[in-house]
Structure formats: C-alpha cells, structure tokens
Design a protein around this motif. Structure first.
Motif, PDB file in Angstrom:
ATOM      1  N   UNK A 147       0.834  -1.192   0.000  1.00 53.46           N
ATOM      2  CA  UNK A 147       0.000   0.000   0.000  1.00 53.46           C
ATOM      3  C   UNK A 147       0.874   1.249   0.000  1.00 53.46           C
ATOM      4  N   UNK A 148       0.505   2.151  -0.840  1.00 56.46           N
ATOM      5  CA  UNK A 148       1.229   3.411  -0.921  1.00 56.46           C
ATOM      6  C   UNK A 148       0.714   4.374   0.148  1.00 56.46           C
ATOM      7  N   UNK A 149       1.637   5.108   0.687  1.00 55.91           N
ATOM      8  CA  UNK A 149       1.278   6.102   1.691  1.00 55.91           C
ATOM      9  C   UNK A 149       1.267   7.510   1.117  1.00 55.91           C
ATOM     10  N   UNK A 150       0.865   8.448   1.973  1.00 57.46           N
ATOM     11  CA  UNK A 150       0.779   9.850   1.547  1.00 57.46           C
ATOM     12  C   UNK A 150       1.595  10.753   2.469  1.00 57.46           C
ATOM     13  N   UNK A 151       2.425  10.133   3.316  1.00 55.01           N
ATOM     14  CA  UNK A 151       3.166  10.929   4.290  1.00 55.01           C
ATOM     15  C   UNK A 151       4.283  11.728   3.640  1.00 55.01           C
ATOM     16  N   UNK A 152       4.928  11.125   2.649  1.00 56.41           N
ATOM     17  CA  UNK A 152       5.984  11.874   1.953  1.00 56.41           C
ATOM     18  C   UNK A 152       5.442  13.100   1.240  1.00 56.41           C
ATOM     19  N   UNK A 153       4.284  12.913   0.596  1.00 54.63           N
ATOM     20  CA  UNK A 153       3.675  14.058  -0.080  1.00 54.63           C
ATOM     21  C   UNK A 153       3.255  15.129   0.918  1.00 54.63           C
ATOM     22  N   UNK A 154       2.779  14.701   2.095  1.00 56.62           N
ATOM     23  CA  UNK A 154       2.399  15.679   3.119  1.00 56.62           C
ATOM     24  C   UNK A 154       3.610  16.478   3.583  1.00 56.62           C
ATOM     25  N   UNK A 155       4.776  15.802   3.688  1.00 56.40           N
ATOM     26  CA  UNK A 155       5.981  16.537   4.075  1.00 56.40           C
ATOM     27  C   UNK A 155       6.413  17.527   3.012  1.00 56.40           C
ATOM     28  N   UNK A 156       6.357  17.097   1.715  1.00 56.17           N
ATOM     29  CA  UNK A 156       6.765  18.010   0.640  1.00 56.17           C
ATOM     30  C   UNK A 156       5.814  19.200   0.541  1.00 56.17           C
ATOM     31  N   UNK A 157       4.524  18.946   0.638  1.00 54.73           N
ATOM     32  CA  UNK A 157       3.562  20.045   0.589  1.00 54.73           C
ATOM     33  C   UNK A 157       3.691  20.915   1.832  1.00 54.73           C
ATOM     34  N   UNK A 158       4.070  20.297   2.970  1.00 54.04           N
ATOM     35  CA  UNK A 158       4.285  21.075   4.183  1.00 54.04           C
ATOM     36  C   UNK A 158       5.425  22.072   4.049  1.00 54.04           C
ATOM     37  N   UNK A 287      -3.634  24.093   2.275  1.00 51.60           N
ATOM     38  CA  UNK A 287      -2.621  23.140   1.800  1.00 51.60           C
ATOM     39  C   UNK A 287      -2.997  21.699   2.161  1.00 51.60           C
ATOM     40  N   UNK A 288      -3.778  21.561   3.219  1.00 48.09           N
ATOM     41  CA  UNK A 288      -4.271  20.226   3.545  1.00 48.09           C
ATOM     42  C   UNK A 288      -5.223  19.691   2.494  1.00 48.09           C
ATOM     43  N   UNK A 289      -5.951  20.596   1.801  1.00 46.65           N
ATOM     44  CA  UNK A 289      -6.818  20.147   0.709  1.00 46.65           C
ATOM     45  C   UNK A 289      -5.985  19.529  -0.414  1.00 46.65           C
ATOM     46  N   UNK A 290      -4.818  20.092  -0.658  1.00 48.01           N
ATOM     47  CA  UNK A 290      -3.920  19.532  -1.681  1.00 48.01           C
ATOM     48  C   UNK A 290      -3.448  18.126  -1.269  1.00 48.01           C
ATOM     49  N   UNK A 291      -3.066  18.014  -0.003  1.00 45.09           N
ATOM     50  CA  UNK A 291      -2.615  16.709   0.481  1.00 45.09           C
ATOM     51  C   UNK A 291      -3.754  15.686   0.416  1.00 45.09           C
ATOM     52  N   UNK A 292      -4.965  16.105   0.769  1.00 48.97           N
ATOM     53  CA  UNK A 292      -6.102  15.186   0.745  1.00 48.97           C
ATOM     54  C   UNK A 292      -6.430  14.745  -0.679  1.00 48.97           C
ATOM     55  N   UNK A 293      -6.301  15.654  -1.659  1.00 42.30           N
ATOM     56  CA  UNK A 293      -6.572  15.277  -3.045  1.00 42.30           C
ATOM     57  C   UNK A 293      -5.583  14.206  -3.522  1.00 42.30           C
ATOM     58  N   UNK A 294      -4.320  14.401  -3.168  1.00 45.52           N
ATOM     59  CA  UNK A 294      -3.348  13.368  -3.558  1.00 45.52           C
ATOM     60  C   UNK A 294      -3.595  12.059  -2.800  1.00 45.52           C
ATOM     61  N   UNK A 295      -4.002  12.169  -1.543  1.00 48.56           N
ATOM     62  CA  UNK A 295      -4.324  10.960  -0.788  1.00 48.56           C
ATOM     63  C   UNK A 295      -5.461  10.172  -1.405  1.00 48.56           C
ATOM     64  N   UNK A 296      -6.448  10.861  -1.953  1.00 50.00           N
ATOM     65  CA  UNK A 296      -7.553  10.180  -2.623  1.00 50.00           C
ATOM     66  C   UNK A 296      -7.067   9.421  -3.843  1.00 50.00           C
TER      67      UNK A 296
END
Length: 322
Positions: A147-158, A287-296
């Motif tokens: 399963x792919x995670x979204x934590x790395x993307x959250x850090x980059x967007x952060x 910016x959390x909306x961006x992270x959530x879109x990628x998470x979806x």
C-alpha cells in the motif's frame, strides 16, 4: 582260408542284400515332414503355453524316425582334383573278374539336408512401461501489493506551506512595525533583512512545518475534512512557535525565570501571536486540501492494485513458455 590253386573251382558267395539308401532318406524326410506338420497344427490350435510340448513332440518324432531308418554307408570322398575311379578286384581263374563292381562316388549324392523346423516361441505380453510421475512445478505465489502512503507528499507540501507561512508572517510583522512607525519606506529593506536573520522569524516557521507534517503523517490518505478539523491544532502549534521565537530572540539563556515569564506573558495576546495562530490554521486547511486530493488518488491506486492481486489469485498459477 587258403588260397585257391590252379584248376580248382572258386566258390562264389551270394551278394549281401543292403537296404536302399534312397528309401532310408525318403523315410527320414517323411518323418520330419509329419513332425513339422504336427508342430504347425499344434502352434495354430493350442494356446501359447502348449508350444513347448509341441516342440518336444516334434523333436521326439524326428529322433525316432532317424533311429528306425538304416544308416547309409557312404564311401569316403575322393579329392576334388581326382576323377571317380572304378575299383575292380580280379580273381585268377574266376569269371567274377569279368563283372567288376562299380563303386563310383558322387559327391553329395547321399547327403541328406534336414529341413529347418520352426518352433513358435511363447508369446510374452508386452507390458507398457509406467510413465514417470510428473515432477512438481513450484510457482512463486504473487506477493500482495504494498500500500502506498501519503506521508511523503504531506511533508513536501508542508515545506511549501511553511514557506508561505514565513512570507506572510514576515509581512505581518513588518506591517505591524510600520503601524508603530518603526518601519518606513526608507528602511523597509533593512528591517526585512534583519528579520530574515532573526530567531523570531525562523522558529515559528520551523515549528509550523513540524506541526503540519505530523498532522499529515497521522491523517495520511484521509479526507479534507480531517484537515479542516485538526488544522486547529496546527494553529496552536504556530502560536506556540511565536512564543518560542520570542524567547530565542531575547535570548532566554540570558534571562532569569522571572524575566522569561514576563516576556511570555507579554506575548500571549500580541497581534503577531494572533497572526501566527490564524496563519497556521488557514494554511493548514488550504494546503491540507492539496494533500487530501493526492491521498484520494493514492487510495484509488491501492484499491486497483488490490483488485488486480485478487484476480491473480483467482486465476491460479500459469506457466509462461519462452
């Protein structure tokens, strides 16, 4: 026995009757022919298990016929280069010398060629060899998808959110200083350069990034609503970062406990502290909306990989020929 004298009559012995050689040979052939016919009939009518008895009967009949038949007397053959000679034994004073006995030897005249007796061998059923047992083929089972995670993307967007927070926080600080008359158009550059080199700017920015990334690690592929609700925590973290930045700017290691407490108490309701809280809250939402879109999107990819894995398991192992 004395030799006859001149003038005495010679006693003539009657000739000895001998069995004809041709009749003996013919009798032997007849016996062999009968034995062969009997063996052939036995091979056709009797099962394969009686073939040995028929062969014994044939050989017994042939042996009996050979014993009953008189053995022919065969003269010793002469050399090949010599011609057949007629032997005559003259007797003086007898007419027996006028009738010579012709003992001409003809090579091969008395040789009997025995016919070959073919005896049917017992039929042995051919049992087919057992096919070798198939060797097991080991096929590696497909591994479940990771399963792919979204934590790395959250850090980059952060990181981008932290840069935006720093710019807005610096602009708000310069604006408040301009209201108080500390910053004018002439020294705005100098004030901005001094702020970039100060603790009070970078500490809130770093604290905001840490709070944003930690929230992204917890939410991971969660929906945007999680960011809206828990973004309030990031605002509180940014507010605490403002207070910590003021302590580093003092610096706090040169202050007494009383001085440090008075400094913190004076910044609790400071306009810049409130700005830090609001910026932390709002930037986390957007910016959390961006992270959530990628998470979806990551969730959809994981679901598709899981379905493909289940289809592979249902299809079973397959052999691929190169």
């Amino acid at each position: 026995m004395s030799d006859p004298k001149y003038g005495e009559p010679i006693e003539e012995h009657p000739p000895v009757e001998t069995t004809s050689v041709d009749e003996a040979v013919a009798s032997a052939h007849a016996g062999l022919a009968d034995a062969e016919a009997a063996s052939r009939e036995a091979a056709v009518d009797a099962p394969s298990t009686a073939d040995a008895e028929a062969a014994d009967a044939v050989h017994t009949s042939a042996s009996a016929a050979s014993e009953q038949a008189p053995q022919p007397v065969v003269a010793e053959p002469a050399r090949a280069e010599s011609t057949p000679a007629t032997h005559t034994e003259p007797v003086y004073g007898s007419s027996f010398a006028d009738d010579p006995v012709d003992e001409t030897y003809v090579p091969g005249a008395y040789s009997s060629s025995a016919e070959t007796v073919v005896v049917a061998e017992p039929v042995v059923p051919v049992v087919p060899a057992a096919a070798p047992a198939p060797q097991p083929i080991f096929v590696q089972a497909p591994e479940p998808p990771r399963l792919r995670g979204n934590r790395g993307a959250a850090g980059a967007i952060g990181l981008l959110a932290a840069v935006a927070f720093g710019i807005l926080y610096l602009g708000a600080a310069l604006g408040l200083q301009a209201i108080r008359g500390e910053v004018t158009g002439a020294n705005v550059g100098t004030a901005a350069l001094a702020a970039v080199q100060s603790w009070w700017l970078w500490v809130p920015v770093v604290v905001f990034f840490i709070g944003f990334w930690l929230l992204g690690a917890v939410i991971n592929r969660g929906r945007w609503g999680h960011w809206v609700i828990f973004g309030l925590l990031v605002g509180v973290v940014a507010y605490a970062g403002h207070l910590l930045g003021q302590l580093f700017q003092a610096p706090f290691w040169t202050l007494t406990a009383r001085q440090g407490a008075d400094l913190v108490q004076g910044q609790l309701l400071a306009p810049l502290a409130i700005v830090a809280f609001v910026l932390g809250r709002e930037l986390t939402i957007w910016f959390g909306a961006w992270v959530a879109a990628r998470g979806k999107r990551v969730t959809e990819l994981n679901d598709e990989a899981q379905r493909e894995y289940e289809r592979t398991l249902e299809a079973g192992p397959r052999l691929h020929q190169s």
